[in-house]
Design a protein around this motif. Structure first.
Motif, PDB file in Angstrom:
ATOM      1  N   ARG A 169       0.398  12.256   0.307  1.00 53.22           N
ATOM      2  CA  ARG A 169      -0.573  13.321   0.501  1.00 53.22           C
ATOM      3  C   ARG A 169       0.045  14.698   0.300  1.00 53.22           C
ATOM      4  O   ARG A 169       1.255  14.891   0.482  1.00 53.22           O
ATOM      5  N   ARG A 212      -2.816   0.400  -4.317  1.00 55.66           N
ATOM      6  CA  ARG A 212      -2.705  -0.907  -3.661  1.00 55.66           C
ATOM      7  C   ARG A 212      -1.891  -1.833  -4.563  1.00 55.66           C
ATOM      8  O   ARG A 212      -2.168  -1.959  -5.762  1.00 55.66           O
ATOM      9  N   LYS A 251       2.287   9.094   3.860  1.00 56.77           N
ATOM     10  CA  LYS A 251       1.569   8.611   5.038  1.00 56.77           C
ATOM     11  C   LYS A 251       1.870   7.144   5.316  1.00 56.77           C
ATOM     12  O   LYS A 251       2.153   6.763   6.453  1.00 56.77           O
ATOM     13  N   ARG A 252       1.796   6.302   4.284  1.00 54.85           N
ATOM     14  CA  ARG A 252       2.041   4.867   4.472  1.00 54.85           C
ATOM     15  C   ARG A 252       2.783   4.308   3.262  1.00 54.85           C
ATOM     16  O   ARG A 252       2.498   4.666   2.128  1.00 54.85           O
ATOM     17  N   GLU A 273      -8.128  11.092  -3.607  1.00 58.22           N
ATOM     18  CA  GLU A 273      -9.092  11.613  -2.646  1.00 58.22           C
ATOM     19  C   GLU A 273      -8.799  13.079  -2.357  1.00 58.22           C
ATOM     20  O   GLU A 273      -7.630  13.480  -2.263  1.00 58.22           O
ATOM     21  N   LEU A 329       0.848  -1.192   0.000  1.00 58.50           N
ATOM     22  CA  LEU A 329       0.000   0.000   0.000  1.00 58.50           C
ATOM     23  C   LEU A 329       0.876   1.232   0.000  1.00 58.50           C
ATOM     24  O   LEU A 329       1.793   1.356   0.823  1.00 58.50           O
ATOM     25  N   GLN A 339       0.509   5.429   0.144  1.00 60.69           N
ATOM     26  CA  GLN A 339      -0.338   6.595   0.367  1.00 60.69           C
ATOM     27  C   GLN A 339       0.548   7.833   0.483  1.00 60.69           C
ATOM     28  O   GLN A 339       1.384   7.916   1.387  1.00 60.69           O
ATOM     29  N   ASP A 381      -8.520   8.623   6.937  1.00 63.69           N
ATOM     30  CA  ASP A 381      -7.851   7.853   7.975  1.00 63.69           C
ATOM     31  C   ASP A 381      -8.906   7.363   8.964  1.00 63.69           C
ATOM     32  O   ASP A 381     -10.087   7.671   8.841  1.00 63.69           O
ATOM     33  N   GLN A 416      -3.575   7.081  -3.462  1.00 61.63           N
ATOM     34  CA  GLN A 416      -3.454   5.743  -2.874  1.00 61.63           C
ATOM     35  C   GLN A 416      -3.358   4.695  -3.964  1.00 61.63           C
ATOM     36  O   GLN A 416      -4.137   4.697  -4.918  1.00 61.63           O
ATOM     37  N   SER A 461     -13.846  11.033  -3.678  1.00 60.71           N
ATOM     38  CA  SER A 461     -12.876  10.012  -4.042  1.00 60.71           C
ATOM     39  C   SER A 461     -13.126   9.519  -5.462  1.00 60.71           C
ATOM     40  O   SER A 461     -14.267   9.262  -5.840  1.00 60.71           O
ATOM     41  N   GLN A 477      -4.995  13.131  -1.455  1.00 57.49           N
ATOM     42  CA  GLN A 477      -4.297  11.871  -1.156  1.00 57.49           C
ATOM     43  C   GLN A 477      -4.331  10.926  -2.347  1.00 57.49           C
ATOM     44  O   GLN A 477      -5.385  10.693  -2.933  1.00 57.49           O
ATOM     45  N   ASP A 514      -6.837   1.056   3.746  1.00 60.40           N
ATOM     46  CA  ASP A 514      -6.866   1.393   2.329  1.00 60.40           C
ATOM     47  C   ASP A 514      -8.252   1.268   1.712  1.00 60.40           C
ATOM     48  O   ASP A 514      -8.442   1.670   0.560  1.00 60.40           O
TER      49      ASP A 514
END
Length: 365
Positions: A32, A364, A62-63, A334, A28, A30, A135, A362, A322, A360, A129
């Motif tokens: 931002r 996967r 973030k991740r 998003e 994942l 992420q 969040d 994202q 989103s 954001q 996710d």
């Protein structure tokens, strides 16, 4: 009769033909962009009363999660998940998130041991996710600091059963209660929690969840409880509406033990947190080119970390749009706002009114 025997034999042979171990890699990403609209408030939500230049906009990772699910047999699996983005700050007690083994006896019983997210609400059962907001909620993280949610070390029994026509799933957990990546329990006390989910309507996917927990922390009795409900309505062939509502209350022993002894009362039960959130979400299926769907959600949350002593309610509203690309949130863009309002803003802290704009990305893996 012979036909049934042949079917059973074929099934057994097919299962024997499956080769173990089996590996599944996951990931994942992420990233931002953040922009604070608050007066002298930086992108982390911290107020600066001196008026010096603060960081009002920033890019952030973030991740960056990497995970491995290993099936050692039909019944046994080992799961590992790390968040490499945690290296951007002090990685102590961070980075490693999931690290557990699970053995499934049947649909009625499975045993899990290691570091995992114990079931104690809606958010604990949903990966970050595929949640409908940027969040998890404020209460999720606060209850995590108190050992009930987020990543904890311990053991859990889970399963499901049909009571007549009513599907029921359960989880019972025993935890150290002092967070992830700890060398040992902070004391000899343990925290015991349970979650029960009742499928009230299959057509509208209405589920009722009930949560409860008790335990001891430094010989003090602590508790937590909660209730939640989820639903999913298909309005048209392309338009769906789902709703989440959750309430939690419990001892904020993390706050209690962080205070100097001379400034707190003698009873940990005087320090209790409580909160609720409501999150409606509209999803419109597009399937145009690579764009799969459009979603609009707006989570409203009210949370007070100590409503009996020095109450200060934090109200958070997060409207978000989103765009989904691919299937199962393979890619998402998003955009939205995080609006925080406190009963009492405290200068030079993160307990301060703020508006934060977020974009954001994202992906996967």
């Amino acid at each position: 009769m012979n036909a049934q025997v042949d079917v059973n034999q074929a099934t057994a042979e097919a299962e024997e033909a499956v080769k173990y171990p089996q590996f599944q890699f996951k990931g994942l990403f992420q990233a931002r962009y953040l922009s604070s609209f608050g007066d002298n408030v930086d992108v982390m939500g911290v107020h600066h009363a001196t008026g010096e230049e603060v960081t009002r906009s920033s890019f952030d990772i973030k991740r960056m999660r990497v995970g491995l699910n290993t099936k050692l047999s039909k019944e046994t699996e080992v799961v590992i998940l790390v968040n490499l983005a945690d290296f951007k700050s002090d990685p102590k007690t961070k980075v490693l998130e999931n690290a557990y083994a699970k053995y499934t006896f049947s649909k009625y019983l499975a045993l899990t041991g290691g570091q995992f997210r114990p079931a104690f609400g809606i958010e604990e059962l949903v990966p970050v996710d595929i949640i409908k907001s940027f969040d998890f909620s404020n209460q999720y993280y606060e209850f995590g600091k108190n050992g009930w949610t987020s990543f904890q070390i311990g053991a859990s029994a889970t399963g499901s059963v049909d009571v007549g026509k009513l599907p029921v799933s359960y989880a019972v957990s025993v935890l150290n209660g002092n967070g992830k990546n700890q060398e040992k329990d902070k004391d000899n006390g343990k925290q015991y929690s349970t979650r029960w989910v009742f499928g009230l309507s299959k057509a509208y996917k209405i589920n009722l969840g009930l949560n409860g927990g008790i335990g001891k922390v430094f010989k003090k009795d602590v508790f937590a409880l909660g209730a939640d409900i989820t639903s999913d309505f298909k309005l048209t062939d392309k338009l769906t509406f789902d709703l989440q509502m959750e309430y939690k209350q419990g001892t904020n022993h993390n706050l209690y033990f962080s205070l100097p002894v001379e400034t707190r009362t003698s009873d940990v039960a005087d320090y209790q947190m409580r909160g609720y959130y409501i999150m409606p979400n509209l999803r419109y299926t597009v399937n145009y080119g690579k764009l799969s769907s459009l979603e609009f959600s707006c989570r409203y949350e009210s949370f007070d970390p100590s409503y009996k002593i020095a109450p200060n309610v934090r109200q958070t509203c997060i409207p978000m749009i989103s765009l989904e690309f691919g299937k199962a949130y393979l890619g998402r863009i998003e955009m939205g706002l995080e609006i925080d309002r406190f009963d009492k803003s405290i200068p030079n802290t993160s307990t301060y009114n703020d508006e934060l704009f977020l974009i954001q990305l994202q992906l996967r893996l």
